[in-house]
Motif scaffolding. Sequence first.
Motif, PDB file in Angstrom:
ATOM      1  N   LEU A  96     -15.206  67.847  26.182  1.00  0.00           N
ATOM      2  CA  LEU A  96     -16.445  67.367  25.569  1.00  0.00           C
ATOM      3  C   LEU A  96     -17.140  66.353  26.481  1.00  0.00           C
ATOM      4  O   LEU A  96     -18.357  66.427  26.711  1.00  0.00           O
ATOM      5  N   ALA A  97     -16.359  65.410  27.015  1.00  0.00           N
ATOM      6  CA  ALA A  97     -16.941  64.358  27.849  1.00  0.00           C
ATOM      7  C   ALA A  97     -17.513  64.932  29.140  1.00  0.00           C
ATOM      8  O   ALA A  97     -18.608  64.543  29.578  1.00  0.00           O
ATOM      9  N   GLN A  98     -16.772  65.862  29.736  1.00  0.00           N
ATOM     10  CA  GLN A  98     -17.233  66.459  30.981  1.00  0.00           C
ATOM     11  C   GLN A  98     -18.493  67.286  30.775  1.00  0.00           C
ATOM     12  O   GLN A  98     -19.432  67.210  31.575  1.00  0.00           O
ATOM     13  N   ASP A  99     -18.528  68.054  29.696  1.00  0.00           N
ATOM     14  CA  ASP A  99     -19.721  68.865  29.383  1.00  0.00           C
ATOM     15  C   ASP A  99     -20.941  67.974  29.192  1.00  0.00           C
ATOM     16  O   ASP A  99     -22.028  68.282  29.680  1.00  0.00           O
ATOM     17  N   ALA A 100     -20.764  66.883  28.432  1.00  0.00           N
ATOM     18  CA  ALA A 100     -21.897  65.995  28.155  1.00  0.00           C
ATOM     19  C   ALA A 100     -22.367  65.324  29.442  1.00  0.00           C
ATOM     20  O   ALA A 100     -23.570  65.244  29.703  1.00  0.00           O
ATOM     21  N   ALA A 101     -21.419  64.847  30.247  1.00  0.00           N
ATOM     22  CA  ALA A 101     -21.792  64.182  31.501  1.00  0.00           C
ATOM     23  C   ALA A 101     -22.538  65.152  32.416  1.00  0.00           C
ATOM     24  O   ALA A 101     -23.560  64.801  33.020  1.00  0.00           O
ATOM     25  N   ALA A 102     -22.046  66.383  32.496  1.00  0.00           N
ATOM     26  CA  ALA A 102     -22.698  67.384  33.354  1.00  0.00           C
ATOM     27  C   ALA A 102     -24.120  67.659  32.864  1.00  0.00           C
ATOM     28  O   ALA A 102     -25.052  67.786  33.665  1.00  0.00           O
ATOM     29  N   THR A 103     -24.301  67.719  31.550  1.00  0.00           N
ATOM     30  CA  THR A 103     -25.632  67.941  30.963  1.00  0.00           C
ATOM     31  C   THR A 103     -26.593  66.817  31.354  1.00  0.00           C
ATOM     32  O   THR A 103     -27.786  67.041  31.522  1.00  0.00           O
ATOM     33  N   ALA A 104     -26.041  65.606  31.511  1.00  0.00           N
ATOM     34  CA  ALA A 104     -26.868  64.450  31.862  1.00  0.00           C
ATOM     35  C   ALA A 104     -26.975  64.247  33.373  1.00  0.00           C
ATOM     36  O   ALA A 104     -27.536  63.240  33.813  1.00  0.00           O
ATOM     37  N   GLY A 105     -26.410  65.178  34.146  1.00  0.00           N
ATOM     38  CA  GLY A 105     -26.553  65.089  35.606  1.00  0.00           C
ATOM     39  C   GLY A 105     -25.371  64.476  36.331  1.00  0.00           C
ATOM     40  O   GLY A 105     -25.457  64.206  37.529  1.00  0.00           O
ATOM     41  N   PHE A 106     -24.261  64.244  35.618  1.00  0.00           N
ATOM     42  CA  PHE A 106     -23.059  63.667  36.244  1.00  0.00           C
ATOM     43  C   PHE A 106     -21.939  64.700  36.257  1.00  0.00           C
ATOM     44  O   PHE A 106     -20.902  64.544  35.606  1.00  0.00           O
ATOM     45  N   ALA A 107     -22.145  65.786  37.020  1.00  0.00           N
ATOM     46  CA  ALA A 107     -21.208  66.905  36.998  1.00  0.00           C
ATOM     47  C   ALA A 107     -19.835  66.540  37.545  1.00  0.00           C
ATOM     48  O   ALA A 107     -18.850  67.222  37.272  1.00  0.00           O
ATOM     49  N   ALA A 108     -19.750  65.460  38.322  1.00  0.00           N
ATOM     50  CA  ALA A 108     -18.469  65.091  38.945  1.00  0.00           C
ATOM     51  C   ALA A 108     -17.623  64.171  38.055  1.00  0.00           C
ATOM     52  O   ALA A 108     -16.511  63.802  38.444  1.00  0.00           O
ATOM     53  N   PHE A 109     -18.117  63.828  36.872  1.00  0.00           N
ATOM     54  CA  PHE A 109     -17.404  62.875  36.004  1.00  0.00           C
ATOM     55  C   PHE A 109     -16.059  63.430  35.546  1.00  0.00           C
ATOM     56  O   PHE A 109     -15.981  64.517  34.984  1.00  0.00           O
ATOM     57  N   ARG A 110     -14.985  62.676  35.805  1.00  0.00           N
ATOM     58  CA  ARG A 110     -13.625  63.035  35.372  1.00  0.00           C
ATOM     59  C   ARG A 110     -13.027  61.822  34.683  1.00  0.00           C
ATOM     60  O   ARG A 110     -12.436  60.951  35.335  1.00  0.00           O
ATOM     61  N   PRO A 111     -13.168  61.698  33.360  1.00  0.00           N
ATOM     62  CA  PRO A 111     -12.673  60.498  32.682  1.00  0.00           C
ATOM     63  C   PRO A 111     -11.153  60.393  32.755  1.00  0.00           C
ATOM     64  O   PRO A 111     -10.451  61.392  32.661  1.00  0.00           O
ATOM     65  N   ASP A 112     -10.656  59.155  32.941  1.00  0.00           N
ATOM     66  CA  ASP A 112      -9.210  58.919  32.889  1.00  0.00           C
ATOM     67  C   ASP A 112      -8.834  57.987  31.738  1.00  0.00           C
ATOM     68  O   ASP A 112      -7.657  57.662  31.574  1.00  0.00           O
ATOM     69  N   ALA A 113      -9.822  57.541  30.965  1.00  0.00           N
ATOM     70  CA  ALA A 113      -9.561  56.612  29.864  1.00  0.00           C
ATOM     71  C   ALA A 113     -10.431  56.983  28.676  1.00  0.00           C
ATOM     72  O   ALA A 113     -11.631  57.235  28.843  1.00  0.00           O
ATOM     73  N   CYS A 114      -9.826  57.042  27.506  1.00  0.00           N
ATOM     74  CA  CYS A 114     -10.584  57.263  26.272  1.00  0.00           C
ATOM     75  C   CYS A 114     -10.178  56.200  25.264  1.00  0.00           C
ATOM     76  O   CYS A 114      -9.045  56.188  24.777  1.00  0.00           O
ATOM     77  N   LEU A 115     -11.119  55.298  24.984  1.00  0.00           N
ATOM     78  CA  LEU A 115     -10.926  54.281  23.942  1.00  0.00           C
ATOM     79  C   LEU A 115     -11.423  54.864  22.626  1.00  0.00           C
ATOM     80  O   LEU A 115     -12.522  55.435  22.574  1.00  0.00           O
ATOM     81  N   ILE A 116     -10.608  54.766  21.591  1.00  0.00           N
ATOM     82  CA  ILE A 116     -10.995  55.277  20.272  1.00  0.00           C
ATOM     83  C   ILE A 116     -11.182  54.078  19.347  1.00  0.00           C
ATOM     84  O   ILE A 116     -10.234  53.320  19.101  1.00  0.00           O
ATOM     85  N   ASN A 117     -12.424  53.899  18.901  1.00  0.00           N
ATOM     86  CA  ASN A 117     -12.783  52.765  18.037  1.00  0.00           C
ATOM     87  C   ASN A 117     -12.931  53.261  16.607  1.00  0.00           C
ATOM     88  O   ASN A 117     -13.668  54.212  16.361  1.00  0.00           O
ATOM     89  N   ARG A 118     -12.255  52.593  15.677  1.00  0.00           N
ATOM     90  CA  ARG A 118     -12.409  52.944  14.258  1.00  0.00           C
ATOM     91  C   ARG A 118     -13.077  51.795  13.512  1.00  0.00           C
ATOM     92  O   ARG A 118     -12.555  50.679  13.493  1.00  0.00           O
TER      93      ARG A 118
END
Length: 210
Positions: A96-118
Amino acid sequence: MAQPDLFGNIGLPAGVMHLPGFALDAAGAVLAAVEAVSAAAPFRHMQVPGGGTMSVAMSNCGQAGWVTDTSGYRYSSIDPLTAQPWPAMPEAIFRLAQDAAATAGFAAFRPDACLINRYEPGARMGLHQDRDERDRSQPIVSASFGLPATFLFGGAKRSDPQVKLTLEHGDVVVWGGPARLNYHGIAPLKDGVHPVLGRQRLNLTLRRAL
Ligand code: MD3
Ligand code: FE
């Protein structure tokens, strides 16, 4: 008045792309993945250096997790609550994160951290900058689920004027370029009942931290 972009964004600063509903198709898989992550790394209210406790409950997945305690903010590969590595980033969240980043022009984005806020009703996040990441040329991708929240988006200085953006279930925002270091926060969550998540909001913040 500025012209809307391809996605209908008007009046947002350069580098911010709001993708309403972008995560709706993936929501089932992403929320199941959040359940699995929080079974291994439970949501907890962390301490802040000033001595208070955050109203937002947090967990993490991926190589690095964002943590705070009385000695400060940092990324850690170990969950201080379980003394184990954070759960690996589930494929559905990474994709999901990679698809969204690519859509916004950041095709090279490879997240290594996901913070989950509740967020439960009344929980908030004060105005702050995200400056704990090594490479600030990388964007941040956030995905929101459950109750709607009012996102406050300021400028490079704390005292700069703020614009409000409502973030709804399934919305994704890519924050990059000149907006990456802007001040931002979340207004106290209004009470309500969301058909999928009940009385809460979940926000996933995906970053390249290391
Ligand atoms: C704009 N979380 O965890 S996500 C955070 O909804 C945080 O839980 C909020 O701010 C939340 O640090 C907002 C959107 C977000 C994340 C990072 C940003 C917006 C940003 C970095 C720079 C500018
Ligand atoms: Fe932030």
